[in-house]
Design a protein around this motif. Structure first.
Motif, PDB file in Angstrom:
ATOM      1  N   SER A 223       0.816  -1.212   0.000  1.00 58.14           N
ATOM      2  CA  SER A 223       0.000   0.000   0.000  1.00 58.14           C
ATOM      3  C   SER A 223       0.844   1.254   0.000  1.00 58.14           C
ATOM      4  O   SER A 223       0.355   2.331  -0.337  1.00 58.14           O
ATOM      5  N   LYS A 225       3.143   2.328  -1.899  1.00 54.28           N
ATOM      6  CA  LYS A 225       3.270   3.000  -3.190  1.00 54.28           C
ATOM      7  C   LYS A 225       2.027   3.838  -3.458  1.00 54.28           C
ATOM      8  O   LYS A 225       2.117   5.017  -3.792  1.00 54.28           O
ATOM      9  N   SER A 226       0.861   3.222  -3.311  1.00 55.27           N
ATOM     10  CA  SER A 226      -0.345   3.958  -3.669  1.00 55.27           C
ATOM     11  C   SER A 226      -0.647   5.079  -2.688  1.00 55.27           C
ATOM     12  O   SER A 226      -1.206   6.094  -3.057  1.00 55.27           O
ATOM     13  N   GLU A 229       1.604   7.960  -3.720  1.00 55.32           N
ATOM     14  CA  GLU A 229       1.214   8.623  -4.949  1.00 55.32           C
ATOM     15  C   GLU A 229      -0.101   9.338  -4.781  1.00 55.32           C
ATOM     16  O   GLU A 229      -0.596   9.955  -5.711  1.00 55.32           O
ATOM     17  N   LYS A 231      -2.986   8.075  -4.448  1.00 52.28           N
ATOM     18  CA  LYS A 231      -4.180   7.452  -5.024  1.00 52.28           C
ATOM     19  C   LYS A 231      -5.022   6.918  -3.884  1.00 52.28           C
ATOM     20  O   LYS A 231      -4.915   5.766  -3.502  1.00 52.28           O
ATOM     21  N   LYS A 233      -8.039   5.428  -2.232  1.00 48.05           N
ATOM     22  CA  LYS A 233      -9.249   4.711  -2.614  1.00 48.05           C
ATOM     23  C   LYS A 233     -10.070   4.396  -1.378  1.00 48.05           C
ATOM     24  O   LYS A 233      -9.835   3.411  -0.717  1.00 48.05           O
TER      25      LYS A 233
END
Lengths: 511, 332, 156
Positions: A223, A225-226, A229, A231, A233
């Protein structure tokens, strides 16, 4: 036949008193909560709530403990679905399809289906308990070391179907798992293997630690990385916790198939919810028309293991009730508690204290039903977890992983093991070595080797012991089918394609 | 900013309150003044666990002890992990633990560098005896038949147990075998089972005989599924069917084996603490609640205070040394 | 170097080490002296063979597809985070008994959260870490009666 019903009626009279209903609900809810936390399973739940049971009468205590047991089976899958971290071994299979479902916005259905499948599994198992407990118990005794060995091989042969694309890497993973399982004291000879002088390792590496390290830590690392960035969710709209008619149509048969499987495996001392749910999962995957959807959010892949693990928790009570032998860690704790309360578990329980024994059986129906009902609103609350922003949620998962591991062994050594396996998981991911076969290897490896050596010891070195009994022969057949089935399926499919193609050409050409 | 200050104040107040409360909890004067940690070197539900919890429960039911006695499990290493942990508590008076033969065995076989000398024996409380059982359709009707078969062929009788090789279930049979005149002890076919499956395996006909604790199989013997060939007691123990199991000695085999259990404190436990527990336990074992509990669990009551217990331990240690040496498991 | 090669080399090395370790295991004095050793030797041997197979597959693939453009060993942000998490976890393990559960866990989680979220979210970082630690501690010690290491000086 008639007296079974009479006994059952008496049992219900015991189980349906307000006092018992209260206890079974309390036990069930506590069990669910305990089961949800990674690392804490039914055994911990029962052990922890033990002092509470001293103040109740023996019947209430027994019923509460069972409530905790099934509650934990219901609860374990919650964290599997929501954060990809199984609450205990039996909930591992729920991560395969439950988590993808949550990721694709179907968390409500996943939570609902897992509750429904668990409920049905438990209820049917309770019925089976009433009528065929004694024959199942006699069957279970016939499993000697040779049979256990073959059973473990059967479980491993599923690895063949789990990683069709990369057989070599699947096997590498499995063997690594088997190697991890060799760490510890070798009971047959009293020698220590790969313990490096560390006493805590003498008991071996608990598979749950490996699972939590690979799944929980793995998920947290993934997680990062996201999160970085940006992102984000999060799910903000939540639907009703229920399933569609389609879902039900797909699942009712797998549930009915998985329940007896879970029940019988649960009745084998030494094999429990983990094996039952994994075998049910693989069974349904092989029987399914769309096996490739498994692992991507196929609801059948969630329903089958959930039904199986609840059925197995009922089945696990059989050795305790019919023979006075603990069949699993949880039932061992329960037996200890019963002795302290003055009850003698075993065949004599039904003769000496029939009200307690039948009250227990009746409470299986009642308990599972109540838990099924309670779990729906509970799931509605839990699903909100998905709305927590990942940058907060995942560190919490990290914290939970470590405390869960500590709860298993009370030792900080396990923290280092976690870090080690977490990194191993990352490494394996990098070179695309699947992690599921490794976990299966860790779970199965110890029992498999031990059973093999016990069998040879008994037969004085002769391998004929593996084909002596009807059970072992049947298991060998199952293994053969399990390995050959996917191969044959592929072969048929490849033969069929050219035929169909030429048929199509013929048609077009003819027109 | 204001929020921060308020938070700090709250934290400070809580800390002070906590300190004050901890101070209040301790009564000054008579031992014990605070909670007593009861450490169980095994997992929940096991023999040590049940025994310790029964002791705690009896002490509290009979109002002999009024302070809390929380029970914690510290399993691992056959009792070695807890033992190592207790070495950090040398000289303390607020910890109790329970042990049985494995305490000596893990030191003798080299698994643990610590042994019973690194603990303070308080009192020996109970004894469980070993039993050798067969299924009801077994071809062996007496223990001597088993011994004869083994003398002819040491691998002919497959006997199993629920503990590892070199531990109690294995050793208790070896002690008997040696006394019966069997020489190649290390050739005897011992099969170790986990998860307490020994009894199930015996019932299923996979092994010929099971070596285990009397209490573990009493239910199955009572309802006739298993037959007890011999017990390792000095004299017949227990009532009913259990009382009908002949001892080894009765059948001409001069051997006994005790699965004794006793309470220990950390090394160098203060004398007044040891004295307190000795006296309290001496009173406890006279109580009807204790006798009831022992009867239910199939334990034989033995009581020995600290001095006598220590002497017994020395004796047991020597006995185990001999047997372990014969099968090559004694750490030199 | 493609994935097959990397996997293969890692696996073979591990397999060989394990096999050597297996050979060094103590021999048993009861029953078959090689008892504890046979199975580990078997496992190590098979794993090494599987590793070699993987290497062969990797070489074959390289021949077919050509050598992949080798990415330099980049230390990515994510990589750094993972390293920090592991280092923090080691610290956590070391301080767990000494500082007690609440303090050690708060420290651990704060390190991770600050590394992940940065100073911008300092309020939520601290609150979540401390609240989690205290919450879990209360849950375990009061509701579940599972003792967790306590802080020095105070018996909390």
């Amino acid at each position: 036949m008639l007296d079974i019903f009479q006994n059952l009626l008496m049992g219900f009279q015991v189980a349906l008193t307000p006092e018992m209903l209260f206890w079974v609900t309390l036990g069930g809810v506590l069990g669910t909560i305990v089961g949800m936390l990674p690392g804490l399973g039914p055994a911990t739940g029962v052990a922890v709530l033990l002092p509470m049971t001293f103040t109740m009468g023996p019947t209430a205590a027994l019923i509460t403990m069972c409530g905790i047991y099934y509650g934990a089976m219901f609860g374990g899958s919650r964290s599997s679905i929501l954060i990809n971290t199984p609450g205990d071994g039996a909930a591992l299979a729920a991560t395969f399809d439950g988590y993808p479902m949550a990721r694709t916005g179907r968390a409500e259905a996943a939570l609902a289906m897992s509750g429904i499948a668990s409920l049905i599994g438990g209820l049917i198992a309770a019925v089976m308990m009433v009528f065929i407990a004694a024959p199942v118990s006699r069957f279970a005794i016939k499993f000697g070391p040779a049979e256990y060995f073959l059973l473990m091989i059967a479980a491993l042969s599923m690895t063949a179907s789990m990683s069709k694309k990369n057989v070599v890497r699947g096997f590498i993973s499995m063997f690594i798992g088997l190697m991890i399982a060799t760490v510890g004291l070798d009971a047959q000879t009293g020698t220590n293997r790969f313990t490096f002088g560390i006493m805590e390792l003498q008991g071996g590496i608990d598979f749950l630690i490996v699972i939590i390290a690979i799944y929980a830590l793995g998920e947290v690392f993934k997680s990062y990385k996201s999160i970085q960035e940006g992102k984000v969710k999060m799910q903000t709209k939540f639907g009703k916790i229920w399933i569609t008619k389609e879902d039900w149509k797909k699942c009712w048969r797998p549930i009915l198939r998985s329940t007896p499987l879970g029940f019988i495996i649960g009745a084998l001392p030494g094999a429990g919810g983990t094996m039952a749910s994994l075998m049910a999962y693989n069974n349904e995957k092989q029987l399914s028309k769309n096996p490739d959807d498994f692992g991507k959010g196929e609801i059948v892949g969630l329903a089958a293991p959930e039904a199986a693990n609840n059925a197995s928790s009922v089945g696990a009570l059989i050795p305790m009730l019919t023979l006075g032998i603990p069949g699993s860690g949880t039932t061992a704790v329960m037996m200890g508690a019963l002795l302290m309360l003055g009850l003698q578990p075993g065949p004599l329980l039904f003769t000496n204290n029939p009200d307690v024994a039948w009250g227990l059986v009746a409470s299986m129906f009642v308990g599972n039903l109540i838990l099924g009902i309670v779990n729906i609103p509970l799931a509605g609350v839990l699903v909100r977890v998905l709305s927590v922003p990942p940058r907060i949620l995942y560190p919490i998962v990290l914290g939970l992983a470590f405390i869960g591991v500590y709860a298993i062994g009370n030792s900080t050594l396990d923290f280092y093991l976690m870090i080690l396996f977490g990194m191993l998981g990352l490494g394996m991911e990098k070179v695309k070595i699947p992690t599921a076969p490794m976990i299966l290897g860790v779970i199965v490896g110890g029992t498999m080797e031990v059973a093999f050596r016990q069998a040879l010891s008994i037969s004085n070195g002769s391998y004929s012991i593996f084909v002596k009994s009807p059970i072992s022969v049947s298991l060998i057949l199952i293994i053969a089918v399990s390995i050959l089935f996917p191969v044959v399926k592929e072969w048929i499919a490849s033969k069929r394609k050219p035929l169909v193609a030429s048929f199509m050409d013929g048609e077009d050409g003819g027109v | 900013m204001v929020k921060m200050k308020k938070m700090m104040a709250a934290v400070a107040l809580t800390a002070v309150a906590a300190l004050a409360l901890t101070g209040c909890g301790e009564k000054s004067g008579e031992y014990p003044t605070g909670k007593i940690d009861c450490v169980v070197p095994g997992g929940a539900g096991g023999g040590w666990d049940t025994a310790m919890r029964t002791v705690v429960k009896t002490l509290q039911d009979t109002d002999l002890v009024s302070v809390p006695m929380p029970v914690t499990n510290l399993p691992g290493g056959g009792g070695g992990v807890a033992l190592a942990d207790l070495q950090k508590k040398v000289g303390e008076d607020r910890v109790l633990t329970i042990y049985s033969p494995p305490l000596l065995l893990i030191n003798l076989n080299g698994s643990s560098e610590y042994g019973y000398e690194e603990l303070t024996p308080i009192a020996q409380l109970m004894t469980d005896y070993g039993a050798f059982v067969v299924s009801k359709d077994s071809k062996y009707k007496t223990i001597n038949e088993v011994m004869e078969a083994l003398k002819a062929d040491p691998t002919s009788v497959k006997f199993g147990g629920n503990s590892a090789a070199g531990s109690m279930d294995h050793l208790q049979f070896l002690v008997a075998a040696k006394a019966a005149g069997i020489e190649d002890l290390e050739k005897l076919n011992y099969i170790s089972f986990q998860n307490n499956e020994g009894a199930a395996q015996l019932l299923g006909g996979h092994i010929d005989m099971l070596s285990t604790g009397l209490a573990d199989v009493s239910a199955l013997i009572e309802n006739g599924d298993l037959v007890g060939l011999a017990s390792t007691a000095e004299e017949r123990a227990g009532e009913g069917v259990i009382g009908e199991i002949p001892t080894l000695k009765e059948q001409g085999i001069d051997a006994v084996f005790y699965n004794w259990r006793g309470l220990f404190g950390p090394k160098d436990m203060p004398a007044e603490a040891v004295a307190f527990w000795e006296e309290t336990l001496a009173t406890m074992v006279e109580a009807p609640e204790w006798s009831e509990a022992c009867a239910k669990n199939g334990w034989s009551q033995t009581f020995a205070k600290s001095e006598e217990f220590k002497t017994n331990l020395d004796r047991y240690n020597e006995e185990y040394k001999v047997i372990l040496d014969e099968i090559g498991m004694l750490k030199k | 170097m493609n994935k097959h090669l990397k996997a293969g080399i890692g696996t073979s090395v591990f397999g060989l080490t394990y096999t050597l370790g297996a050979w060094g295991l103590p021999r048993s004095t009861v029953g078959n002296p090689m008892g504890p050793v046979i199975y580990p030797l078997f496992l190590g041997g098979i794993l090494t063979i599987l590793g070699l197979l993987s290497i062969i597959m990797g070489i074959r693939e390289q021949k077919e597809k050509g050598v992949e453009k080798q990415e330099g060993f980049k230390v990515t942000q994510t990589g750094k985070l993972i390293f920090i998490s592991c280092a923090a976890a080691v610290l956590y393990a070391l301080t767990f008994q000494g500082l007690g559960y609440v303090l050690a866990t708060s420290l651990f989680m704060m390190i991770v959260m600050f590394a992940l979220n940065g100073r911008k979210h300092w309020r939520s970082n601290i609150t979540v870490s401390v609240a989690f630690s205290i919450g879990v501690y209360l849950l375990f010690s009061n509701l579940l009666s599972i003792p967790l290491p306590t802080m020095p000086f105070l018996d909390i």
